[in-house]
Scaffold this active site. Structure first.
Site: not given
Ligand code: ZN
Length: 448
Positions: A23-26
């Site tokens: 999923t979205y890493p940031r």
């Protein structure tokens, strides 16, 4: 694995964007949305079926034992903002590079382990009696591995860098009445060691946990779970410090340069040390939170920021390069040129004339030649002997370490003494300009 922070973020981005496997890493969230239970189960089914030999059995165990249950520790909407914790998606990844696979495994391992039950230890103090001497050992004995099973052996050493004799290390279980066999006795004279240097990984951790260093309760509260920078910017901040040569990378270690220490001297000298402390971030986070709650107006906040900026700029203008105040040394050795007093200042050791408070004769040399800062005792010896070394710890412009001797040489052009590096090699050739005679040498063969 020794990945830099930047590389790790790039790998996570690729696993998210290209492979759709994470999923979205940031994000800095560690929780999942409350309606995500179904998705998580799907992901476990995919993992159990994935053929990843080292992880699939644990996913299967979790499914068989119904470990995947709603729990406020994991599923909590109040701890999810725009994005939630980084987890694997139900999509089985294909064609990962070796580095991507390593990072993917790391995330999957944590993801599976989170649903496993706690590991149970027996905290133990053991007194072993040998002849008439009692030896105390403190540690713990693993009773139920719980989530640690997913990590295998690595987790057994959960006290980082634990050495024999440290508190909290794992102990071998003993049976009742078991007797001690003394195999050898050895007295060890040990010394304490300074704390290890930061690596990128530990520095990222320190930035994330910087709030803990703040003494003020309100500010610490405001900085909680925030730290310095954001997950998306921390890697870039470290890269920036490397590019600007405030840090050097040596293996995994990050080493502060003379430039970094100089900056800290400058901030202290200008009395704007707050720029170097996490309290400043804490204060801003606190005020931003107050604005969010309508207790502080935007105008008031911006007025404060403007006032602070004005103060910083005014402070910086008050001094020129050599008058930045600080806790500086006065050398005993006299100026080689005029016999005056030599004093340390912000960047240099400089002659301050016979009374130690005037312009001096112009003799001065840098405190940090080639990225290495003189200790005061070294500067003392250097001025006294007009020579020092060999010393190590110098850095070339490209960042390579080198060893060198330094001399003070009289320059007719400047009519004063100057610092020069002395590498000692080919001194004769350099001075006489004579070419080396190869006539008597045997040939090694034709040039390839
Ligand atoms: Zn002088």
């Amino acid at each position: 694995f020794g990945f830099s922070a930047k590389t790790t973020l790039q790998l996570a981005q690729s696993l998210y964007e290209r492979h759709k496997a994470l999923t979205y890493p940031r994000t800095d969230s560690r929780a999942l949305p409350e309606d995500y239970l179904g998705t998580v189960k799907q992901t476990f089914e995919m993992l159990a079926d994935s053929g990843m030999g080292h992880l699939a059995p644990h996913a299967q165990t979790a499914l068989d034992n119904h470990y995947i249950r709603p729990s406020k520790r994991i599923f909590d909407n109040s701890k999810v903002s725009d994005h939630f914790a980084i987890i694997p998606t139900p999509q089985k990844p294909h064609g990962l590079s070796e580095a991507e696979q390593k990072l993917y495994d790391l995330v999957v391992r944590r993801f599976i382990a989170v649903f496993f039950p706690s590991a149970e230890f027996m905290v133990t103090t053991r007194i072993s009696k040998v002849l008439n001497h009692h030896f105390k050992t403190e540690g713990k004995v693993l009773v139920k591995p719980g989530w640690m099973a997913v990590y295998g052996k690595e987790a057994a050493e959960d006290v980082e860098g634990a050495k024999d004799g440290d508190k909290g290390q794992n102990l071998v279980p003993v049976r009742e009445g078991e007797t001690v066999r003394t195999e050898s006795v050895e007295a060890k004279g040990l010394k304490t060691r300074p704390p290890a240097r930061y690596s990128e990984a530990t520095l990222l951790g320190a930035m994330e946990g910087a709030g803990k260093l703040v003494d003020d309760d309100e500010l610490r509260e405001a900085m909680q779970e925030k730290g310095l920078g954001t997950p998306a910017t921390r890697a870039a901040i470290i890269e920036g410090l490397l590019t600007e040569k405030y840090l050097l990378r040596e293996g995994r270690e990050l080493i502060p340069t003379a430039k970094a220490f100089q900056l800290m001297t400058l901030l202290r000298g200008l009395a704007v040390e707050e720029l170097s402390k996490p309290e400043l971030t804490g204060e801003w986070e606190y005020k931003l939170a107050q604005m969010e709650q309508g207790k502080l107006s935007r105008e008031a906040f911006m007025t404060q920021i403007a006032a602070m900026t004005e103060r910083l700029v005014k402070k910086a203008k008050e001094y020129d390069r050599d008058t930045v105040p600080g806790n500086y040394a006065t050398l005993q050795a006299p100026c080689p040129n005029c016999g005056g007093v030599v004093k340390e200042n912000y960047r240099r050791y400089t002659c301050c004339g016979a009374d130690g408070n005037s312009e001096g004769c112009g003799f001065s040399f840098t405190k940090s030649p080639a990225g290495r800062t003189f200790e005061v005792a070294e500067a003392e010896a250097f001025v006294r002997d007009r020579h020092i070394g060999p010393l190590d710890g110098f850095r070339s412009k490209a960042g390579w370490p080198f060893v060198a001797e330094m001399t003070l040489k009289y320059s007719d052009e400047d009519k004063n003494w100057k610092l020069e590096f002395d590498f000692g090699d080919d001194k004769n050739a350099e001075e006489t300009g004579e070419l080396v005679d190869f006539a008597g040498q045997e040939s090694l063969g034709a040039c390839p």
